[in-house]
Scaffold this motif. Structure first.
Motif, PDB file in Angstrom:
ATOM      1  N   THR A  13      95.283  50.461  52.918  1.00 40.18           N
ATOM      2  CA  THR A  13      94.231  51.029  53.758  1.00 40.18           C
ATOM      3  C   THR A  13      94.642  50.998  55.225  1.00 40.18           C
ATOM      4  OG1 THR A  13      92.500  50.404  52.202  1.00 40.18           O
ATOM      5  CG2 THR A  13      91.832  50.806  54.469  1.00 40.18           C
ATOM      6  N   THR A  14      94.477  52.120  55.865  1.00 38.01           N
ATOM      7  CA  THR A  14      94.730  52.253  57.302  1.00 38.01           C
ATOM      8  C   THR A  14      93.464  52.790  57.960  1.00 38.01           C
ATOM      9  OG1 THR A  14      95.490  54.541  57.123  1.00 38.01           O
ATOM     10  CG2 THR A  14      97.149  52.803  56.824  1.00 38.01           C
ATOM     11  N   PRO A  15      93.370  52.720  59.279  1.00 37.75           N
ATOM     12  CA  PRO A  15      92.192  53.309  59.944  1.00 37.75           C
ATOM     13  C   PRO A  15      92.017  54.785  59.597  1.00 37.75           C
ATOM     14  CG  PRO A  15      93.369  51.890  61.456  1.00 37.75           C
ATOM     15  CD  PRO A  15      94.223  51.984  60.237  1.00 37.75           C
ATOM     16  N   GLU A  16      93.118  55.474  59.415  1.00 36.53           N
ATOM     17  CA  GLU A  16      93.044  56.908  59.077  1.00 36.53           C
ATOM     18  C   GLU A  16      92.482  57.131  57.680  1.00 36.53           C
ATOM     19  OE1 GLU A  16      95.588  56.103  62.341  1.00 36.53           O
ATOM     20  OE2 GLU A  16      95.797  55.388  60.266  1.00 36.53           O
ATOM     21  N   SER A  17      92.856  56.271  56.740  1.00 32.95           N
ATOM     22  CA  SER A  17      92.418  56.462  55.353  1.00 32.95           C
ATOM     23  C   SER A  17      90.916  56.281  55.190  1.00 32.95           C
ATOM     24  CB  SER A  17      93.165  55.510  54.419  1.00 32.95           C
ATOM     25  OG  SER A  17      92.893  54.163  54.737  1.00 32.95           O
ATOM     26  N   LEU A  18      90.297  55.571  56.124  1.00 31.26           N
ATOM     27  CA  LEU A  18      88.856  55.364  56.050  1.00 31.26           C
ATOM     28  C   LEU A  18      88.065  56.596  56.491  1.00 31.26           C
ATOM     29  CD1 LEU A  18      88.631  51.695  57.336  1.00 31.26           C
ATOM     30  CD2 LEU A  18      88.031  52.515  55.056  1.00 31.26           C
TER      31      LEU A  18
END
Length: 245
Positions: free
Chosen positions: A72-77
């Motif tokens: 999980t990355t900030p972008e994936s959220l």
């Protein structure tokens, strides 16, 4: 003795809370969860937190296992798609899912006879194997013998059933699929769980001495579906709840 068993909550807190309320009213002596706490919905942490708060013995389902390969990355959220359901899971809950066991085995002794109960998510051979009501009887009996199981409880298919098979020596083996709490696929949108009733006469020699009670629980399906539609998850996940398919 009353044993409550459930499976396949799939982060549907609406269905889970309704099931828990019904289950608590039955006052079971023990409670077990056969996995798939997450996936398909936006409330994985709420479900896991309640499982952990209650100390419910829980297996790892195939969707719980998927968390091990999710980064999980900030972008994936903020990215729409099926994986969004897994990105929502907190780190402490990911660690909890990773440590869940694959099987639970209980040995009861009744009437000077052992009664072995085995719990698995898919099957005793694979976490994602489907054991259906019409799976070849010979294959299932071979699996039961291999697992030394008189009763096998599974989930995964989201389709509840109780199947009784007779062995060559005249004993009876039971296979029970719990159905699904949060994502039924049998055409009935109500959540499903099982209560196993054991008594002093329960035995493998009497197929009617073991009672399996399937309990269906109504919940606000539309509110649950709307929560999915207002998220980044695919809209077909909401329709699947409404249609129970």
């Amino acid at each position: 003795m009353k044993v409550a068993l459930f499976s396949d909550v799939h982060a549907n807190i609406f269905a889970f809370e309704a099931m828990l309320m019904d289950m608590d009213s039955q006052k079971p002596d023990a409670v077990y969860c056969l996995g798939d706490l997450v996936g398909y919905h936006i409330y994985p942490n709420e479900v896991i937190d309640e499982i952990r708060r209650r100390g419910i013995a829980t297996l790892k389902g195939n969707h719980d296992e998927k968390v091990e390969n999710i980064i999980t990355t900030p972008e994936s959220l903020s990215e729409p798609g099926k994986k969004y359901a897994y990105h929502l899971i907190r780190e402490d809950n990911r660690e909890y899912l990773k440590t869940l066991p694959g099987h639970i085995r209980l040995e009861n002794k009744l009437n000077n006879e052992k009664l072995n109960l085995v719990f698995a998510h898919g099957s005793t051979r694979s976490i994602d194997e489907y054991i259906l009501i019409d799976t070849d009887a010979g294959y299932v009996l071979e699996m039961l013998k291999e697992a030394n199981a008189d009763m096998l409880f599974v989930g995964h298919s989201h389709k509840p059933y109780h199947r009784i098979l007779e062995t060559r020596d005249g004993r009876f083996k039971h296979v029970i699929n719990l159905g699904a709490v949060g994502k039924p696929k049998d055409g009935n949108p109500d959540g499903c769980y099982v209560i196993l009733h054991l008594n002093a006469e329960s035995s493998t020699t009497n197929k009617n001495s073991i009672e399996i009670e399937f309990r269906r629980v109504e919940y606000d399906v539309e509110a649950s579906a709307k929560a999915i539609e207002n998220s980044l998850l695919p809209k077909e996940f909401a329709d699947a709840l409404r249609l129970a398919n």
